[in-house]
Enzyme design. Structure first.
Site, PDB file in Angstrom:
ATOM      1  CG  HIS A  54      54.478  32.125   6.210  1.00 45.97           C
ATOM      2  ND1 HIS A  54      55.142  30.962   6.477  1.00 45.97           N
ATOM      3  CD2 HIS A  54      53.231  31.969   6.703  1.00 45.97           C
ATOM      4  CE1 HIS A  54      54.329  30.135   7.100  1.00 45.97           C
ATOM      5  NE2 HIS A  54      53.160  30.708   7.248  1.00 45.97           N
ATOM      6  CG  ASP A  57      58.404  31.895   5.794  1.00 48.75           C
ATOM      7  OD1 ASP A  57      58.435  32.228   6.991  1.00 48.75           O
ATOM      8  OD2 ASP A  57      57.596  31.090   5.315  1.00 48.75           O
ATOM      9  CG  MET A  88      50.542  27.498  -1.011  1.00 42.50           C
ATOM     10  SD  MET A  88      51.387  28.073   0.481  1.00 42.50           S
ATOM     11  CE  MET A  88      51.337  26.607   1.495  1.00 42.50           C
ATOM     12  CD  GLU A 181      47.368  24.888   7.252  1.00 39.19           C
ATOM     13  OE1 GLU A 181      47.921  25.567   6.365  1.00 39.19           O
ATOM     14  OE2 GLU A 181      47.991  24.279   8.130  1.00 39.19           O
ATOM     15  CE  LYS A 183      47.955  23.985  15.133  1.00 37.56           C
ATOM     16  NZ  LYS A 183      49.268  24.647  15.309  1.00 37.56           N
ATOM     17  CD  GLU A 217      49.619  21.009   9.505  1.00 37.32           C
ATOM     18  OE1 GLU A 217      49.805  22.052   8.853  1.00 37.32           O
ATOM     19  OE2 GLU A 217      50.138  20.790  10.607  1.00 37.32           O
ATOM     20  CG  HIS A 220      46.512  21.724  11.691  1.00 36.96           C
ATOM     21  ND1 HIS A 220      46.542  22.837  10.888  1.00 36.96           N
ATOM     22  CD2 HIS A 220      47.728  21.680  12.288  1.00 36.96           C
ATOM     23  CE1 HIS A 220      47.721  23.436  10.992  1.00 36.96           C
ATOM     24  NE2 HIS A 220      48.460  22.743  11.842  1.00 36.96           N
ATOM     25  CG  ASP A 245      49.868  22.111   4.879  1.00 37.25           C
ATOM     26  OD1 ASP A 245      50.174  22.220   3.676  1.00 37.25           O
ATOM     27  OD2 ASP A 245      49.782  23.088   5.661  1.00 37.25           O
ATOM     28  CG  ASP A 255      51.392  22.321  16.155  1.00 41.96           C
ATOM     29  OD1 ASP A 255      51.571  21.350  15.405  1.00 41.96           O
ATOM     30  OD2 ASP A 255      51.339  23.495  15.765  1.00 41.96           O
ATOM     31  CG  ASP A 257      53.911  21.099  12.710  1.00 37.60           C
ATOM     32  OD1 ASP A 257      52.833  20.675  12.262  1.00 37.60           O
ATOM     33  OD2 ASP A 257      54.136  22.310  12.927  1.00 37.60           O
ATOM     34  CG  ASP A 287      53.093  22.868   7.430  1.00 41.86           C
ATOM     35  OD1 ASP A 287      54.195  23.293   7.809  1.00 41.86           O
ATOM     36  OD2 ASP A 287      52.019  23.426   7.716  1.00 41.86           O
TER      37      ASP A 287
HETATM   38  C1  GLT Z   1      52.577  27.459  10.411  1.00 38.84           C
HETATM   39  C2  GLT Z   1      51.468  26.455  10.619  1.00 38.84           C
HETATM   40  C3  GLT Z   1      51.125  25.726   9.414  1.00 38.84           C
HETATM   41  C4  GLT Z   1      50.610  26.563   8.302  1.00 38.84           C
HETATM   42  C5  GLT Z   1      51.580  27.525   7.796  1.00 38.84           C
HETATM   43  C6  GLT Z   1      50.933  28.428   6.773  1.00 38.84           C
HETATM   44  S1  GLT Z   1      52.390  28.381   9.003  1.00 38.84           S
HETATM   45  O1  GLT Z   1      53.801  26.830  10.363  1.00 38.84           O
HETATM   46  O2  GLT Z   1      51.863  25.563  11.651  1.00 38.84           O
HETATM   47  O3  GLT Z   1      50.231  24.698   9.663  1.00 38.84           O
HETATM   48  O4  GLT Z   1      50.335  25.707   7.225  1.00 38.84           O
HETATM   49  O5  GLT Z   1      50.557  29.651   7.269  1.00 38.84           O
HETATM   50 MN    MN Z   2      50.005  23.635   7.733  1.00 38.57          MN
HETATM   51 MN    MN Z   3      50.739  22.515  11.784  1.00 36.03          MN
END
Ligand code: GLT
Ligand code: MN
Ligand code: MN
Length: 383
Positions: A54, A57, A88, A181, A183, A217, A220, A245, A255, A257, A287
């Site tokens: 980002h 970041d 990216m 993306e 979510k 993702e 998501h 992702d 969430d 991850d 991700d």
């Molecule tokens: C954030 C989010 C991700 C996205 C990122 C891109 S930022 O961490 O949870 O799923 O891909 O903006």
């Molecule tokens: Mn993501």
């Molecule tokens: Mn995520």
């Protein structure tokens, strides 16, 4: 097998993933914040091909132009030193309090204008670092109550913003594509463009649909209770799978991850098999982030684990495709398939007149249990 990654695997990580300090809604950070150069070297050490970021970041939101230039110079030098690429980039349109009501869809036109400015600067930064793809994750584009905004208005504003930024990219002569993306929720109560399906439909309403694709993702789609592979396959079929992702998530939880493949092994296997079978050649971004229990060594274990699991499942997919018993079963399942059915008056007349043995169709066993168990045996390493 050593499961050693190569650049052709295109394994990437965001700075925000291995750089995640382990803060959550109930607890403070458990790891220090490492600078981008340190993280680039860490990613090179674990075998990544690329690093994504980002805007903030890399460059803090309040950096001066001189600080920005120094940070970008050091980052690019780290890329050169390690051989990593930055395929990216994306904009942080969710952390700052200014975006508490969204960015492109916020009700305040000043916030929307600031979001566009930040995105244009982020695009410039991404292109400067070599990115060919720019992601939009609308983390704050949503609501806690629908009293505040008609969702049609939100979609109109979202469309306006993406159209504007596509026009900006064209006007600058950048060779850059966008990926949206989806979510379903978190951090907002509900987020607009909740799933891959929503995004695919939305893209067809844009001014430059050919410039825009999807970044699905795993977590998501899973949060939405969906089958990730089905969304990914539909994006692929539409020519819109530009990036992916990879992580993991248990349905119905916060969430998470999690490390790739750590929660739903069979679903992960079929996803990897799909990406390999179709020859997806975009970046495979992990991700995700390490458990909050980990120190820096644990972060490396996490990153290596994502890569290793992908490569193991890739090898399993190769074996699945080469397995005589599995292939014989598939051939049996698909025997009798006579190719595509195309409409003609004669065909329709004949089909309407044809006699079917409905009872026999319903009585036939399909051997899907055997096929699935063979898959499980293979995944569990006894085959
Ligand atoms: C954030 C989010 C991700 C996205 C990122 C891109 S930022 O961490 O949870 O799923 O891909 O903006
Ligand atoms: Mn993501
Ligand atoms: Mn995520």
């Amino acid at each position: 097998m050593t499961y050693t990654p190569t650049p052709a695997d295109k394994f990437t990580f965001g700075l925000w993933t291995v750089g995640n300090p382990g803060r959550d809604p109930f607890g403070e950070p458990v790891r220090p914040r490492y600078d981008p150069v340190t993280l680039v070297h860490l990613l090179a050490e674990v075998g990544a091909y690329g690093v994504n970021f980002h805007d903030n970041d890399l460059v803090p939101i309040d950096a001066t132009p001189a600080e920005r230039d120094r940070i970008v110079r050091d980052f690019k030098a780290a890329l050169t030193a390690t051989g990593l690429v930055a395929p990216m980039a994306t904009t942080n349109l969710f952390s700052d309090p200014a975006f508490k009501d969204g960015a492109f869809t916020a009700n305040d036109p000043q916030v929307r204008a600031y979001a566009l400015q930040k995105a244009m600067r982020g695009i410039d930064l991404g292109v400067e670092c070599g990115a060919g793809l720019y992601i939009f994750w609308g983390g704050r584009e949503g609501t806690e109550t629908d009293a505040v905004r008609d969702p049609r208005e939100a979609l109109k504003r979202y469309r306006e913003a993406i159209n504007y930024l596509c026009a900006y990219v064209k006007d600058q002569g950048y060779s850059l594509r966008f990926a949206l993306e989806p979510k379903p929720n978190e951090p907002r109560g509900d987020i607009y463009l909740a799933t891959v399906g929503h995004v695919l439909a939305f893209i067809t309403t844009l001014d430059y649909p050919e410039m825009v694709g999807v970044n699905p993702e795993v977590a998501h789609e899973t949060m939405a209770g969906l089958n990730v592979l089905h969304g990914v396959a539909q994006a692929w079929e539409a020519g819109k799978l530009l990036h992916i992702d990879l992580n993991d998530q248990v349905i119905g939880r916060y969430d998470q991850d999690f490390r790739f493949g750590s929660a739903n092994l069979k679903a992960t296997f079929f996803l990897v098999k799909f990406l390999e079978d179709v020859g997806f050649d975009g970046p495979r971004q992990f991700d995700a982030h390490a458990y909050r229990t980990e120190d820096l060594e644990g972060v490396k274990d996490f990153a290596r684990g994502c890569i290793r699991t992908y490569l193991i499942l890739k090898e399993k997919a190769r074996r699945w495709n080469a397995d005589p018993e599995i292939q014989a079963l598939l051939a049996e399942i698909n025997a009798g398939d006579q190719g595509p059915v195309v409409y003609s008056r004669e065909h329709a007349d004949a089909l309407k007149a044809r006699e079917f043995d409905r009872a026999a169709l319903g009585a036939r066993g399909l051997a899907y249990e055997r096929l699935d168990q063979l898959t499980i045996d293979l995944l569990l390493g006894v085959r």
